[in-house]
Design an enzyme around this catalytic site. Structure first.
Site, PDB file in Angstrom:
ATOM      1  N   ASP A 340       0.837  -1.193   0.000  1.00 54.08           N
ATOM      2  CA  ASP A 340       0.000   0.000   0.000  1.00 54.08           C
ATOM      3  C   ASP A 340       0.875   1.247   0.000  1.00 54.08           C
ATOM      4  O   ASP A 340       1.890   1.315   0.698  1.00 54.08           O
ATOM      5  CB  ASP A 340      -0.890  -0.039   1.244  1.00 54.08           C
ATOM      6  CG  ASP A 340      -1.753   1.191   1.383  1.00 54.08           C
ATOM      7  OD1 ASP A 340      -2.659   1.369   0.553  1.00 54.08           O
ATOM      8  OD2 ASP A 340      -1.527   1.964   2.334  1.00 54.08           O
ATOM      9  N   GLU A 376       1.630  -0.463  -5.003  1.00 56.55           N
ATOM     10  CA  GLU A 376       0.699   0.610  -5.332  1.00 56.55           C
ATOM     11  C   GLU A 376       1.585   1.844  -5.518  1.00 56.55           C
ATOM     12  O   GLU A 376       2.076   2.408  -4.535  1.00 56.55           O
ATOM     13  CB  GLU A 376      -0.300   0.830  -4.202  1.00 56.55           C
ATOM     14  CG  GLU A 376      -1.314   1.911  -4.535  1.00 56.55           C
ATOM     15  CD  GLU A 376      -2.268   2.192  -3.371  1.00 56.55           C
ATOM     16  OE1 GLU A 376      -3.480   2.292  -3.617  1.00 56.55           O
ATOM     17  OE2 GLU A 376      -1.788   2.320  -2.229  1.00 56.55           O
TER      18      GLU A 376
END
Length: 687
Positions: A340, A376
């Site tokens: 993330d 990401e």
């Protein structure tokens, strides 16, 4: 009891059972005192507080006799309360060992965890121990698992799911284990994934997390888990059985031929901004762990939008994240990770670099380097958008693919060139550093944003349930509603929406790159227009097994099977437009419906709604070279498409029509009629 104490050792950090007790090592360089706090079997009453006397560098340590597996413990640290200098010590706040591998309860945010001095109080001696989870001492974990075969990028079809949401309402999973790793590993849950044909699951965060402080007053709780408080421990809500439960679920999935990836959040902690709770790192080594504003270190740099940013180029947070990754890899037996806000992982004070310490360490670590890694590729800080900037072997979530495909099917103008680039694997992003196009992680939807059903039913977000007056969540959805906002019982509108969903799924599964499907998109799952359901731990977010669209499910499964069967749809090589060896046919041939090759004027036509792509792959081992034509038609009128000439003794067979949901396998002459808004796949086969 009369305990024996020794200096112990400064390695490893955390608590390790050894001999007749445990070694405890805590990095807290600016502290004046550090204590190990032992609790009763219920984790409710502090029964002993042991001051660590030995110190090596920034590490306080001791060997304490009489500690065994199952012991509940925490830490306390004393030192200066000097936020402007980055120090926030308060011995009244019980602290979690950053390297703890099991907790006795989930985190529940409590007022005692906040330091009243941050709001101007002269002192804060309110003990937070009653509200804090306690770490549980664990016996050494069994020997590392047998090495697993490496997952092949070219074979990946990823399914993103939430452990709790996937099985919370599954009627085939026993009720006591619904919403847990045990539920995920149950045959009824795995059968769905096997039927669908996915080859990997990407599990949303499972490390122990805590609620953001604004959620409680709204009557909400963090559901997604992107607010970590203990990186090395599974959340007790998802894994009440601890690591054995996690490992059993992972093993069950792998035995079914499904690789397991875990979404991790190595960018911030649930301690939040300066007004947040003191849980662990803040009370031990605040200045060494977080990026602080230089002019006033009471404030945190917030490149994550979550209140703080871990300083992953510094020894302690770098060590913690590496240890957490190794713990999950070895104890759970994972095949890889999705990161993330991964730009934070490459940040130094002067910005992002692919050679940053954490990225380099992962690439060199013998436990981690051969696993799948997916970034990401953005954060909220300066220069945070880094699509294409991660290590060559890594995959990256390709949001440019997502937005382009959505805009094409929304019939935006001037999108045809970008669409072709995305269909071909976004080689403009991934090929310059010699990266296979499989490293483009293609998706149309994900946990963050609309579901697929909502993408074609809502032109705007509807997030009032989140309690923020619809201010949260992105406004850049590139969505459309097919004539009516929200649910509709009009058969014509429902048919249009179903058709668009199939076209979007077909586009995803026939594009070069690695496809990712979001949980429930294959079944028509809706969040009623909520595009930011992070705090909706309820039926709005859970998979509704009572309302599965069986026709869509079957269509998706057959799409995945088609992708697996056709090499041209999943090849990892970048497309060049040059002839394939021994065939004289280009590896990609972009054509108009009339059969002409695209020229500059056609690429620049803003009203072009149709793209015909002919893909060619060379022979694989003893198989003949194969050619595939895919037609993408986003127009509202029917057209006729002239197909390329088939090779000698071959003819075209229609293998997919997304508008009807059929896989007909019928021969086609050189021309084919293409109705509105559909994807058609044709395979070159023996007459």
């Amino acid at each position: 009891m009369m305990r024996q104490f020794g200096d112990g050792w400064p390695e490893p950090l955390g608590l390790m059972l050894i001999g007749d007790g445990a070694n405890i090592a805590v990095e807290a360089g600016a502290a004046s005192d550090v204590w190990l706090c032992l609790f009763d079997e219920a984790g409710e009453r502090e029964i002993e507080r042991i001051r660590l006397v030995a110190r090596t560098g920034d590490v306080w340590h001791a060997h304490v006799a009489g500690i065994s597996a199952g012991t509940r413990y925490g830490l306390r640290a004393a030192g200066p309360w000097a936020p402007n200098a980055g120090h926030r010590f308060n011995p009244a706040k019980l602290l979690l060992d950053p390297f703890a591998t099991r907790l006795d309860r989930p985190f529940v945010l409590d007022q005692s965890m906040f330091d009243a001095r941050e709001k101007g109080a002269a002192v804060d001696d309110v003990d937070s121990a009653a509200a804090m989870p306690k770490a549980i001492a664990e016996a050494p974990f069994p020997s590392p698992l047998v090495a697993r075969p490496r997952a092949n990028w070219g074979d990946l079809v990823i399914y993103e799911l939430h452990v709790r949401g996937f099985t919370k309402q599954h009627p085939g999973v026993p009720e006591p284990i619904r919403g847990t790793f045990a539920g995920l590993g149950h045959p009824a849950a795995i059968d769905h994934l096997v039927r669908l044909g996915v080859t990997a699951v990407e599990i949303m965060p499972a490390s122990a997390w805590i609620d953001e402080r604004h959620l409680g007053p709204l009557g909400l709780a963090n559901y997604w888990g992107y607010n970590p408080a203990a990186f090395c421990a599974p959340d007790p809500r998802l894994a009440p059985g601890g690591w054995p439960e996690v490992r059993a679920a992972v093993a069950a999935l792998q035995c079914a031929g499904i690789a397991v990836l875990l979404d991790v959040v190595p960018n911030h902690t649930g301690e939040g901004d300066r007004h947040g709770p003191t849980l662990s790192l803040r009370g031990l080594a605040n200045a060494a762990s977080y990026r602080l504003v230089t002019e006033d270190q009471a404030h945190y740099l917030d490149d994550t939008g979550c209140g703080n940013t871990l300083a992953l180029d510094r020894p302690l947070p770098l060590r913690l994240i590496m240890e957490s990754l190794r713990t999950w890899a070895l104890r759970a037996g994972l095949d890889g990770f999705r990161y993330d806000l991964a730009t934070v992982m490459g940040r130094r004070p002067d910005g992002f670099t692919v050679d940053a310490p954490l990225l380099t360490a992962i690439g060199q670590d013998p436990t981690l380097r051969h696993l799948i890694h997916i970034a990401e590729p953005w954060d909220l800080g300066p220069g945070g958008y880094r699509l294409g900037g991660f290590p060559a072997g890594w995959g990256e979530w390709n949001d440019r693919y997502r937005d382009t495909v959505r805009r094409f099917w929304r019939a935006d103008r001037g999108i045809i060139g970008s669409m072709a680039t995305c269909l071909a694997g976004s080689s403009d992003v991934f090929n310059p550093r010699h990266r296979p196009v499989s490293r483009s992680l293609n998706f149309v939807t994900a946990h963050d944003g609309f579901t697929l059903a909502d993408l074609v039913a809502f032109a705007g977000k509807h997030n009032l349930a989140n309690g923020e007056e619809n201010r949260d969540g992105t406004d850049g959805n590139h969505s459309w509603n097919n004539g009516i906002e929200g649910p509709s019982y009009d058969p014509a509108i429902r048919a249009r929406r179903d058709r668009d969903v199939r076209a979007l799924l077909a586009t995803l599964l026939v594009s070069r790159g690695t496809p990712m499907i979001s949980m429930g998109d294959e079944a028509g799952r809706t969040q009623r227009g909520n595009n930011n359901a992070y705090a909706q731990d309820n039926a709005l977010s859970w998979f509704d097994w009572s309302n599965v669209d069986e026709a869509l499910m079957e269509f998706t499964a057959r799409l995945i099977a088609l992708r697996k069967a056709v090499p041209a749809l999943r090849a990892e090589s970048a497309l060049t437009g040059l002839p394939v060896v021994d065939s004289g046919i280009p590896d990609v041939d972009w054509r108009t419906p009339s059969g002409d090759r695209f020229d500059t004027s056609k690429w620049q036509d803003p009203d072009n709604r149709t793209l015909v792509a002919a893909f060619m792959v060379p022979a694989e081992e003893e198989r003949a070279a194969s050619r595939t034509v895919v037609i993408f038609h986003a127009g509202e009128a029917s057209i006729s498409v002239i197909l390329p000439d088939p090779r000698e003794l071959l003819t075209w067979h229609l293998a997919l029509d997304s508008a009807t949901g059929e896989f007909p396998d019928i021969p086609i002459d050189r021309a084919i009629d293409v109705g509105p808004r559909r994807v058609m796949v044709l395979l070159e086969q023996v007459r």
